[in-house]
Design a protein around this motif. Sequence first.
Motif, PDB file in Angstrom:
ATOM      1  N   THR A  77       0.505  -2.309   0.019  1.00  9.84           N
ATOM      2  CA  THR A  77       1.792  -1.927  -0.558  1.00  9.84           C
ATOM      3  C   THR A  77       2.899  -2.742   0.112  1.00  9.84           C
ATOM      4  N   TRP A  81       3.528  -7.349  -4.107  1.00 12.35           N
ATOM      5  CA  TRP A  81       2.716  -6.667  -5.124  1.00 12.35           C
ATOM      6  C   TRP A  81       3.471  -6.575  -6.455  1.00 12.35           C
ATOM      7  N   PRO A  82       4.683  -5.979  -6.515  1.00 11.16           N
ATOM      8  CA  PRO A  82       5.368  -5.940  -7.811  1.00 11.16           C
ATOM      9  C   PRO A  82       5.755  -7.313  -8.340  1.00 11.16           C
ATOM     10  N   ALA A  85       2.577  -8.537  -9.969  1.00 10.79           N
ATOM     11  CA  ALA A  85       2.229  -7.701 -11.124  1.00 10.79           C
ATOM     12  C   ALA A  85       3.125  -8.006 -12.316  1.00 10.79           C
ATOM     13  N   PRO A  97      -5.792  -4.764 -10.002  1.00 13.30           N
ATOM     14  CA  PRO A  97      -5.413  -4.422  -8.630  1.00 13.30           C
ATOM     15  C   PRO A  97      -6.601  -3.885  -7.845  1.00 13.30           C
ATOM     16  N   LEU A 233      -0.861   0.856  -4.051  1.00 12.55           N
ATOM     17  CA  LEU A 233      -0.475   0.484  -5.405  1.00 12.55           C
ATOM     18  C   LEU A 233      -1.680   0.117  -6.256  1.00 12.55           C
ATOM     19  N   THR A 236      -4.041   4.118  -9.836  1.00 19.57           N
ATOM     20  CA  THR A 236      -3.206   4.333 -11.012  1.00 19.57           C
ATOM     21  C   THR A 236      -1.988   5.196 -10.706  1.00 19.57           C
ATOM     22  N   HIS A 239       0.705   2.895  -8.851  1.00 21.48           N
ATOM     23  CA  HIS A 239       1.529   1.990  -9.661  1.00 21.48           C
ATOM     24  C   HIS A 239       2.231   2.707 -10.809  1.00 21.48           C
ATOM     25  N   SER A 240       1.796   3.924 -11.191  1.00 19.94           N
ATOM     26  CA  SER A 240       2.577   4.675 -12.178  1.00 19.94           C
ATOM     27  C   SER A 240       3.891   5.159 -11.564  1.00 19.94           C
ATOM     28  N   LEU A 242       5.447   3.564  -9.077  1.00 13.33           N
ATOM     29  CA  LEU A 242       6.238   2.344  -8.973  1.00 13.33           C
ATOM     30  C   LEU A 242       6.917   2.042 -10.309  1.00 13.33           C
ATOM     31  N   LEU A 243       6.146   2.100 -11.400  1.00 13.54           N
ATOM     32  CA  LEU A 243       6.718   1.827 -12.719  1.00 13.54           C
ATOM     33  C   LEU A 243       7.762   2.871 -13.110  1.00 13.54           C
TER      34      LEU A 243
END
Length: 619
Positions: A77, A81-82, A85, A97, A233, A236, A239-240, A242-243
Amino acid sequence: MPQPDASGVLGLGDLPYVNAQAASGAAAFARWEDGEDGAGWVDVSWSRFLRDVTALAKGFIAAGIAPGDRVVLVCSTRYEWPVVAFAVWAVRGVLVPVHSGCSGARLHRILLDCRPARVIVESRRHAGVVAVAGRELPELGRSPVLGERGPGELEQVVRTGAYMDPSAVLLRREETSRSDPAAIVYPVTTAGGELGAVFTHGSLLAAAESAVRAVGPMVEGVAEPDALLGLPLAGTFGHSVLLACVVARVRVGLASRGVRSRLAEVRSFGPRVLVCTPGLLEAVYAAELAQAREEGSDVLHTFTNAVRHAVEFDRDGRGGAWRRFSRRMYEWAFVRVREELGGRVAFAVCAGGELAPRLTHFYGGAGVPVVQAFGVVRAGGAVTFNVGANRRVGTVGRPAPGMEVRLSRQGEVHVRGASVFSGYFRAPEASERAFRQGWLATGVVGSLDDAGFLTVGAAAGGGPGPGRGPATGGVPAVPAAAAAAVDPVAVLEAALVAHPLIAQALVMVRGRPCAGALVMLGRDQVEYWRLVNGRPLSMPLEEVAAEPALHGEVAAAVRAANAKVDAEAAIRVFHVLPEEFGVHSGLVSASGGLRRAEVERAFAEEIDAMYRGAAGPPR
């Protein structure tokens, strides 16, 4: 908190562009940097983040990444990473990932299954695995290695596309459809997960919007909300979340260190919303309890009373002048806890395991409400949230917005919603078996009460599960026939490894007089346990593992696991090993699971001795 409005977004790659246009100077992320003047958090604006994403996306196109190509990201993390992505999504690639702690053998298996065009790693160990796999993957291009505190070799990819006009990325984005695949996630299980779950742009956006709608009411009254994300991340749920923060334009701090170092990061960041695993909240409580013990019996007695008042205040209702007065008497203890969490935290979002009901009530009474989420990988994020004033401690809450939950006749939890995965990668038959008339079969046993609250892993045969007795609401148990629908060995092993001290577990039944378990401890958590319990650093791990107090915590974890299965399937004996097995031990399979036969042969003497002393269930 801005309400999610991604109706005009074609795909995930559009989000940085939309946010940079709406709030270019606002902080998007905060990254931890070690500078000449010391370490600290540095903000990254939406406009800067967009520049980084676009530059890397151009590099991907120049390097030959085509729509639908897989890009594997083995990364902790961190800020890169973002960036990776969203660059992958902007060029219509598919992100794969992988957890940064993935074994080399399992990474090799994933690479052969998804056949990526590029692999981005942050360790030389994983780079070596990629090099070996490349001999079997002619389509695999040169794979960059991230730097310890920066992009590292990723800058070479950026330079490759420096000449390219940004319109090349725009064309890819405009061609994106919400039905396009966006990610392939390989579940990590002790039994070994071989199949990659495919998620579309639409399903990941749906999971993000669902999380914002579920938690949004709690954030509305919070000034300048920001979030510290302490979850992997690669999962799921990680990263959900994060989104969700990106959709809602909430500043995100990315914490990547172990629990002890992460506590320092939490204090320095001072989040308004803390997203973490139960282990971090358990560590804070354990540290405060240890501090109270060191300060003497009077302080320990006062702290114990403070805990009791906090639990009662949150559990039994906040009305009544005397109850409010009693809580204020111990405000000093609650302030210390909040300061350990940065001093500004409005609430915590907890996932990746269940926080004990008593601790949930303690934090709620101390002024840090805990939102607990439950989900499975294939659901794309949270299936349920236990959130707000209507939460019911001891359950995992009600279905998340946009999600539906039902139970099969056998008591298995089935879910349906826009965030659910579209199927397994290149495995149509397995994809069909995953659904029951359009509902995803989770493989988890549960029960629903009249108010729609879901309880998972409840006790079979009518007895209360762990923390689910009358003191916490008396949630109905699952019938014994329902528990039989799921392999009890898998249920027991999953319950054991959910405990923060336990890294691996192997339950033995076949050919044994009763169910027994080998329990492998996580080194980091054992070291932390040693710290908070005052054991000397010179004490070998073998002696720490044999400590009666630690043995008692493992026994409690075994009892909690036993509550999830029939009495006939309960673990009667167990043996504790001081460390988990690494990939070089020969006891871990290519999928990351334990090689059962090899483990039983390697520890035959310990297992025999364990069964010679078999008498009854752990006390």
